[in-house]
Design a protein around this motif. Structure first.
Motif, PDB file in Angstrom:
ATOM      1  N   ALA A 152       0.768  -0.887  -0.104  1.00 34.25           N
ATOM      2  CA  ALA A 152       0.459   0.559  -0.428  1.00 34.25           C
ATOM      3  C   ALA A 152       1.499   1.578   0.334  1.00 34.25           C
ATOM      4  CB  ALA A 152      -0.639   0.214   1.244  1.00 34.25           C
ATOM      5  N   ALA A 153       2.080   1.190   0.661  1.00 32.55           N
ATOM      6  CA  ALA A 153       2.622   2.385   0.803  1.00 32.55           C
ATOM      7  C   ALA A 153       3.422   2.517  -0.620  1.00 32.55           C
ATOM      8  CB  ALA A 153       3.880   2.234   1.932  1.00 32.55           C
ATOM      9  N   ILE A 154       4.135   1.710  -1.354  1.00 30.22           N
ATOM     10  CA  ILE A 154       4.168   1.885  -2.379  1.00 30.22           C
ATOM     11  C   ILE A 154       3.203   2.123  -3.212  1.00 30.22           C
ATOM     12  CG2 ILE A 154       5.399   0.307  -4.590  1.00 30.22           C
ATOM     13  CD1 ILE A 154       7.372   0.555  -1.968  1.00 30.22           C
ATOM     14  N   THR A 155       2.546   1.489  -3.680  1.00 25.98           N
ATOM     15  CA  THR A 155       1.319   2.173  -4.314  1.00 25.98           C
ATOM     16  C   THR A 155       1.091   3.346  -3.826  1.00 25.98           C
ATOM     17  OG1 THR A 155       0.264  -0.419  -4.343  1.00 25.98           O
ATOM     18  CG2 THR A 155      -1.379   1.196  -4.848  1.00 25.98           C
ATOM     19  N   GLY A 156       1.097   3.998  -3.212  1.00 25.47           N
ATOM     20  CA  GLY A 156       0.648   5.287  -2.904  1.00 25.47           C
ATOM     21  C   GLY A 156       2.007   6.166  -3.040  1.00 25.47           C
ATOM     22  N   GLY A 157       2.779   5.753  -2.858  1.00 22.63           N
ATOM     23  CA  GLY A 157       4.352   6.505  -3.075  1.00 22.63           C
ATOM     24  C   GLY A 157       4.518   6.785  -4.295  1.00 22.63           C
TER      25      GLY A 157
END
Length: 402
Positions: free
Chosen positions: A322-327
């Motif tokens: 989720a952090a990668i997808t938002g970042g």
């Protein structure tokens, strides 16, 4: 001599009309599916290595160059085609690139030997590399501003999802249609993508045509070493290093079984779908703050994986994905906003940074020797990437003052 009456109103040139906006639903359907197909070509060959080796009488290890060759062409293509899309238009480039991707994918299916396949995979990577920089620049220009961050998040999420979706599809279908059939199926997919993208894309915006062909690349050094954008490119590389290194580490260090690893990969898919849906609310946060927050969340998730081991892998990896997808879309948006008219070139460098990070990820994973130190090392790297983004925001504010 004519005298202008003092009462006559001054003449101002008519303002340029705002560019037409792309139809959101149809555009996102075409672009998201195309993104899965394009990025998935890097990963689709991995489940096919044993079948290809058996057909050619070679070793699966030697055929890993089929992945590397594609990656070389893919990364080089970003640097070539991003500036060209600034000069000649996003639509014009994609109307050439997608049919060429279909042709080169079909050519790979007809390869008589590994050596020929290596060359054709590099050419295939070069051809499909037309889509990411031109497609992302088109979304940044033509999608309605309030929906732009959702559009970019959805397409970057599709790039990430392709790593799972195309490998699973190849694994399920190779016994039915063979590896050559899968490349022919990819070729057919690119032809359908061409028809879909052509149907939804608006005509190109007017472009300046002055200067030589090489002049379109003059912006590259300035963007690459820009005091603000360079920090964001470094953060992008680190983000992708972490994403690839985590799953490589899971594979090479035997943390889980093969069946459990497939479950872990699939566990990230809900995050890839959910985060773009949350972007209308997340978009209210300033871009650089949002990017730094996602990178920090990824760092904390990796540190927690290192601390707990396999106890909560599914949950923590879902948070990390989720952090990668938002970042990724947040960094994409931050880079696009700081590039001015050279948006396509800047985003080609963004895509190149992703390719560099993805290529370095396996070597980084192998260098640590064990899974737990790898997680701590990547957590530190992600934390430094968050600091780099915050530093870029400060540098941008200072530049605006002067």
């Amino acid at each position: 001599m004519a005298i202008t009456s003092p009462s006559a109103p001054p003449h101002f040139p008519a303002p340029s009309p705002a560019p037409a906006r792309a139809p959101f639903g149809r555009t996102m359907t075409a672009f998201t599916l195309t993104a899965v197909l394009v990025s998935g070509q890097l990963y689709v060959v991995i489940p096919l290595l044993h079948d290809m080796a058996a057909g050619w009488g070679s070793s699966p290890g030697g055929l890993t160059w089929l992945v590397t060759a594609f990656g070389i062409g893919y990364g080089a293509g970003f640097l070539v085609f991003g500036p060209l899309s600034d000069r000649y238009g996003r639509r014009r480039l994609l109307m050439i690139g997608l049919p060429l991707a279909a042709l080169t994918s079909a050519a790979v299916a007809l390869s008589p030997s590994p050596e020929v396949a290596f060359v054709l995979r590099a050419v295939q990577g070069l051809a499909v590399a037309m889509f990411p920089p031109a497609g992302m620049a088109y979304l940044a220009e033509r999608v309605e501003p309030r929906r732009r961050v959702v559009a970019i998040a959805a397409v970057t999420g599709a790039f990430l999802a392709s790593a799972v979706l195309l490998q699973v599809a190849a694994q399920l279908m190779v016994n039915t249609i063979g590896w050559r059939g899968l490349f022919l199926l990819s070729a057919a997919g690119f032809l359908l993508a061409f028809l879909g993208v052509r149907a939804v894309m608006l005509p190109d915006l007017p472009r300046e045509g002055a200067g030589s062909l090489l002049s379109v690349y003059r912006a590259v050094p300035g963007l690459l070493f820009h005091r603000v954008l360079s920090l964001r490119y470094v953060a992008t590389i680190m983000l992708m290093v972490g994403f690839v290194a985590v799953y490589t580490g899971l594979q090479i260090y035997g943390v889980t079984s093969s069946a459990e690893l497939l479950t872990l990969r699939a566990a990230g898919l809900p995050s890839i779908v959910l985060v773009p849906l949350l972007m209308p609310w997340l978009a209210r946060i300033p871009t650089t703050i949002r990017a730094a927050a996602f990178l920090s969340a990824g760092a904390l998730a990796l540190a927690a994986v290192g601390l707990t081991g396999a106890a909560a892998l599914v949950l923590l990896l879902a948070v990390y994905v989720a952090a990668i997808t938002g970042g990724l879309p947040s960094l994409n948006e931050a880079i696009s906003a700081g590039a001015g008219q050279a948006r396509g070139t800047a985003l080609s460098l963004f895509s190149f940074a992703l390719a560099v990070g993805g290529s370095a990820g396996p070597q980084v994973a192998a260098a640590f020797g064990e899974f737990t130190p790898l997680m701590y090392g990547l957590a530190i790297g992600m934390g430094l990437a968050a600091l780099a983004v915050l530093a870029s925001a400060r540098a941008s504010r200072q530049a605006d003052r002067y």
